[in-house]
Scaffold this active site. Structure first.
Site: not given
Ligand SMILES: Nc1ncnc2c1ncn2[C@@H]1O[C@H](COP(=O)(O)OP(=O)(O)OP(=O)(O)O)[C@@H](O)[C@H]1O
Ligand SMILES: [Mg+2]
Length: 153
Positions: A9, A49, A112, A115, A126
């Protein structure tokens, strides 16, 4: 063999953790079968998402993911989805176990760093979204010494 989808990320890229994070997948023995660095637009972020649309953190999540480049990888191995989620750790870095990526490098619930697909179905969805051109097919010679033949049944 399964193929899963992960991406580092914006916080992980900005903190210079791409190499550290990829190293954890490589040293585990997993095979990299796709890689790309890109700036995510709102359309891709929303599709990725979609399951979280309407939740309180959703607007901030889309803003975060589109704020700066990410680096995406397709990762292959036996049980790659579950193994990758184990390497990644719990969503919130303050709760993630030491030894996991989030447990070792994170202190945030939102920022965080990485993913990882949460199921084979999510991984397939995905991968189609992020790697529409497909992933690579090639023999990883070290698989012969990474897996017992019975692992591959
Ligand atoms: N309560 C929250 N507050 C802020 N951000 C959150 C919160 N819950 C989730 N997020 C953000 O949304 C992402 C997706 O949430 P999800 O529940 O799918 O967690 P995850 O599966 O561990 O993470 P990811 O899907 O990114 O791999 C989280 O990784 C985090 O960046
Ligand atoms: Mg998730």
């Amino acid at each position: 063999m399964e193929t899963t989808f992960i991406f580092v990320k914006p916080d992980g890229v900005q903190r210079g953790l791409v190499g550290e994070i990829l190293n954890r997948f490589e040293r585990k023995g997993l095979q990299v079968v796709g890689a790309k660095m890109l700036r995510v637009d709102e359309d891709l972020a929303g599709k990725h998402y979609a399951e979280h649309e309407g939740k309180p953190f959703y607007p901030g999540l889309i803003k975060f993911i589109t704020s700066s480049p990410i680096m995406a990888f397709a990762i292959r191995g036996v049980d790659a989805v579950t193994v990758s989620r184990t390497l990644i750790g719990a969503t919130n870095g303050r709760k993630a176990d030491p030894g996991t990526i989030r447990g070792d490098f994170g202190l945030s619930g939102g920022f965080n760093m990485i993913h990882g697909s949460d199921s084979i179905e999510s991984a397939n969805r995905e991968l189609a979204l992020w790697f529409p051109e497909g992933t690579l097919e090639y023999d990883k010679s070290s698989n012969l010494w990474t897996y017992d033949p019975s692992d591959l049944d």
